[in-house]
Write a protein that holds these residues in place. Sequence first.
Motif, PDB file in Angstrom:
ATOM      1  N   LYS A   8     -12.780-125.376 -29.983  1.00 10.36           N
ATOM      2  CA  LYS A   8     -11.495-124.698 -29.721  1.00 10.36           C
ATOM      3  C   LYS A   8     -10.468-125.134 -30.732  1.00 10.36           C
ATOM      4  N   TRP A   9      -9.882-124.139 -31.397  1.00  8.97           N
ATOM      5  CA  TRP A   9      -8.832-124.403 -32.365  1.00  8.97           C
ATOM      6  C   TRP A   9      -7.516-124.499 -31.630  1.00  8.97           C
ATOM      7  N   SER A  10      -6.653-125.426 -32.074  1.00  7.87           N
ATOM      8  CA  SER A  10      -5.297-125.515 -31.535  1.00  7.87           C
ATOM      9  C   SER A  10      -4.437-126.158 -32.581  1.00  7.87           C
ATOM     10  N   ALA A  11      -3.137-125.779 -32.633  1.00  8.28           N
ATOM     11  CA  ALA A  11      -2.241-126.345 -33.622  1.00  8.28           C
ATOM     12  C   ALA A  11      -1.946-127.795 -33.335  1.00  8.28           C
ATOM     13  N   ALA A  12      -2.209-128.293 -32.148  1.00 11.54           N
ATOM     14  CA  ALA A  12      -1.839-129.651 -31.808  1.00 11.54           C
ATOM     15  C   ALA A  12      -3.029-130.467 -31.326  1.00 11.54           C
ATOM     16  N   GLN A  65       6.563-117.074 -32.592  1.00  8.82           N
ATOM     17  CA  GLN A  65       7.796-117.337 -33.308  1.00  8.82           C
ATOM     18  C   GLN A  65       8.084-118.832 -33.441  1.00  8.82           C
ATOM     19  N   MET A  66       7.086-119.668 -33.172  1.00  9.50           N
ATOM     20  CA  MET A  66       7.313-121.109 -33.207  1.00  9.50           C
ATOM     21  C   MET A  66       6.454-121.822 -34.251  1.00  9.50           C
ATOM     22  N   GLY A  67       5.870-121.073 -35.174  1.00  5.75           N
ATOM     23  CA  GLY A  67       5.048-121.677 -36.207  1.00  5.75           C
ATOM     24  C   GLY A  67       3.777-122.299 -35.675  1.00  5.75           C
ATOM     25  N   MET A  68       3.322-121.868 -34.487  1.00  3.52           N
ATOM     26  CA  MET A  68       2.145-122.462 -33.856  1.00  3.52           C
ATOM     27  C   MET A  68       1.037-121.435 -33.654  1.00  3.52           C
ATOM     28  N   TRP A  69       1.145-120.275 -34.239  1.00  3.48           N
ATOM     29  CA  TRP A  69       0.194-119.211 -33.958  1.00  3.48           C
ATOM     30  C   TRP A  69      -1.135-119.496 -34.639  1.00  3.48           C
ATOM     31  N   ASN A  70      -2.220-119.230 -33.934  1.00  2.00           N
ATOM     32  CA  ASN A  70      -3.554-119.465 -34.486  1.00  2.00           C
ATOM     33  C   ASN A  70      -4.540-118.490 -33.857  1.00  2.00           C
ATOM     34  N   PRO A  71      -5.750-118.375 -34.396  1.00  2.00           N
ATOM     35  CA  PRO A  71      -6.715-117.391 -33.889  1.00  2.00           C
ATOM     36  C   PRO A  71      -7.080-117.596 -32.424  1.00  2.00           C
ATOM     37  N   ASP A  72      -7.107-118.838 -31.976  1.00  2.00           N
ATOM     38  CA  ASP A  72      -7.476-119.102 -30.584  1.00  2.00           C
ATOM     39  C   ASP A  72      -6.454-118.509 -29.627  1.00  2.00           C
ATOM     40  N   LEU A  73      -5.156-118.694 -29.930  1.00  2.00           N
ATOM     41  CA  LEU A  73      -4.106-118.113 -29.089  1.00  2.00           C
ATOM     42  C   LEU A  73      -4.180-116.585 -29.099  1.00  2.00           C
ATOM     43  N   ALA A  74      -4.461-116.020 -30.265  1.00  2.00           N
ATOM     44  CA  ALA A  74      -4.592-114.564 -30.359  1.00  2.00           C
ATOM     45  C   ALA A  74      -5.729-114.074 -29.470  1.00  2.00           C
ATOM     46  N   ASP A  75      -6.857-114.776 -29.484  1.00  2.00           N
ATOM     47  CA  ASP A  75      -7.992-114.379 -28.656  1.00  2.00           C
ATOM     48  C   ASP A  75      -7.708-114.576 -27.169  1.00  2.00           C
ATOM     49  N   GLU A  76      -6.929-115.604 -26.834  1.00  2.00           N
ATOM     50  CA  GLU A  76      -6.579-115.812 -25.429  1.00  2.00           C
ATOM     51  C   GLU A  76      -5.702-114.668 -24.912  1.00  2.00           C
ATOM     52  N   MET A  77      -4.776-114.192 -25.749  1.00  2.00           N
ATOM     53  CA  MET A  77      -3.954-113.052 -25.327  1.00  2.00           C
ATOM     54  C   MET A  77      -4.808-111.813 -25.143  1.00  2.00           C
ATOM     55  N   LEU A  78      -5.819-111.661 -26.000  1.00  2.00           N
ATOM     56  CA  LEU A  78      -6.741-110.536 -25.855  1.00  2.00           C
ATOM     57  C   LEU A  78      -7.503-110.645 -24.534  1.00  2.00           C
ATOM     58  N   ALA A  79      -7.973-111.846 -24.214  1.00  2.00           N
ATOM     59  CA  ALA A  79      -8.703-112.062 -22.962  1.00  2.00           C
ATOM     60  C   ALA A  79      -7.820-111.824 -21.745  1.00  2.00           C
ATOM     61  N   LEU A  80      -6.529-112.100 -21.870  1.00  2.00           N
ATOM     62  CA  LEU A  80      -5.592-111.886 -20.770  1.00  2.00           C
ATOM     63  C   LEU A  80      -5.257-110.410 -20.560  1.00  2.00           C
ATOM     64  N   GLY A  81      -5.628-109.568 -21.512  1.00  2.00           N
ATOM     65  CA  GLY A  81      -5.301-108.155 -21.411  1.00  2.00           C
ATOM     66  C   GLY A  81      -3.849-107.851 -21.688  1.00  2.00           C
ATOM     67  N   CYS A  82      -3.212-108.648 -22.540  1.00  2.00           N
ATOM     68  CA  CYS A  82      -1.796-108.449 -22.863  1.00  2.00           C
ATOM     69  C   CYS A  82      -1.597-107.143 -23.631  1.00  2.00           C
ATOM     70  N   PRO A  83      -0.426-106.515 -23.497  1.00  2.00           N
ATOM     71  CA  PRO A  83      -0.166-105.254 -24.214  1.00  2.00           C
ATOM     72  C   PRO A  83      -0.267-105.452 -25.721  1.00  2.00           C
ATOM     73  N   TRP A  84      -0.626-104.369 -26.421  1.00  2.00           N
ATOM     74  CA  TRP A  84      -0.682-104.404 -27.880  1.00  2.00           C
ATOM     75  C   TRP A  84       0.097-103.228 -28.434  1.00  2.00           C
ATOM     76  N   PRO A  85       0.988-103.482 -29.379  1.00  2.00           N
ATOM     77  CA  PRO A  85       1.456-104.821 -29.766  1.00  2.00           C
ATOM     78  C   PRO A  85       2.356-105.401 -28.680  1.00  2.00           C
ATOM     79  N   TYR A  86       2.420-106.691 -28.613  1.00  2.00           N
ATOM     80  CA  TYR A  86       3.107-107.326 -27.501  1.00  2.00           C
ATOM     81  C   TYR A  86       4.621-107.254 -27.635  1.00  2.00           C
ATOM     82  N   GLU A  87       5.110-107.421 -28.849  1.00  2.00           N
ATOM     83  CA  GLU A  87       6.559-107.461 -29.041  1.00  2.00           C
ATOM     84  C   GLU A  87       7.149-106.058 -29.012  1.00  2.00           C
ATOM     85  N   GLN A  88       8.290-105.931 -28.338  1.00  2.00           N
ATOM     86  CA  GLN A  88       8.929-104.640 -28.133  1.00  2.00           C
ATOM     87  C   GLN A  88       9.284-103.961 -29.457  1.00  2.00           C
ATOM     88  N   ASP A  89       9.574-104.760 -30.491  1.00  2.00           N
ATOM     89  CA  ASP A  89       9.977-104.190 -31.773  1.00  2.00           C
ATOM     90  C   ASP A  89       8.887-103.299 -32.364  1.00  2.00           C
TER      91      ASP A  89
END
Length: 217
Positions: A8-12, A65-89
Motif C-alpha cells: 500500500k502506497w501512502s504519502a506518510a 489540495q494538500m500535496g498528499m495525493w497519490n495513486p492509492d488514494l485515487a483508487d480508494e475514491m474509485l472503490a468508494l464510488g465517489c462522483p467523477w469528477p469529484y470537484e464541482q469546478d
Amino acid sequence: MSLATITKWSAAAVAVGVIALAIVRTASSSDGTSAAPPVVVQQPSSTTTTPSGSGDCDAHAVHMQMGMWNPDLADEMLALGCPWPYEQDFRSLAGGKEDPSIAAPFAPIPYATVFAMINAGNFGLCQMASMAQDHTAGVVEGFTLRMAEPRCPNGQPTEQVVLREYATRALRDAAAHAHGGSLVLGRWVVEVSGSNDAGVQQLHSGLVRLGAFDTPA
C-alpha cells in the motif's frame, strides 16, 4: 490483494521491505518530479472499501489540495464510488470533441492495474510526481512515473510514463489528438517515452494488453 509483491502506497507511510517514495504535487507543471531512492515499483493496494457515504469521499478528496495525493488514494475514491469528477469546478466543464474512432471506453480503471503491469516488467521507479489539476484542459488528476529496468540502476531513469485522467470523454479524445502518438486507456491519455527503446516498447505493449488504444502520431 492478488499479488504477493503489492504494498500500500501512502504519502506518510513506508511499505514493509522497501524505501518510501516521495510524492510531490506540482503547483504549475505536469512534469515536475521529486527524486527518490531506486526501488522496485510497488503497485497501490487493490483492497476495496465498502461505500459508506459522501463523508468518506470528502475525507479522501481533501488530500487533492494538500500535496498528499497519490495513486492509492485515487483508487480508494474509485472503490468508494465517489462522483467523477469529484470537484464541482469540473462538473459543468465543456469543450473537446468525442472521437468515435477512439475505441477505448471512457471508464474508470484503478491505477493499481497499471502498476501491476509495470511491476511485472521488473522496472524500478526512480522518480514520481502527482500532476497539478488543469480545470481548463479538463485534467482532474494524473502522475508522472520515471523508471528503469532492473530496479532503476544508479537512480537514472530511462523510461517515462505520463498518465493524465480527464473529466469527460470529449476532453480525453481531444487531448489524445493533441498528444500525437499517445495511448488512450479508460479515462487516461498515456504517453510513454524514454532513451531505452526496448523498455519503451515493453511498457507500450503492456498498456495495449490492458486495453489501451493507440492514437495517430
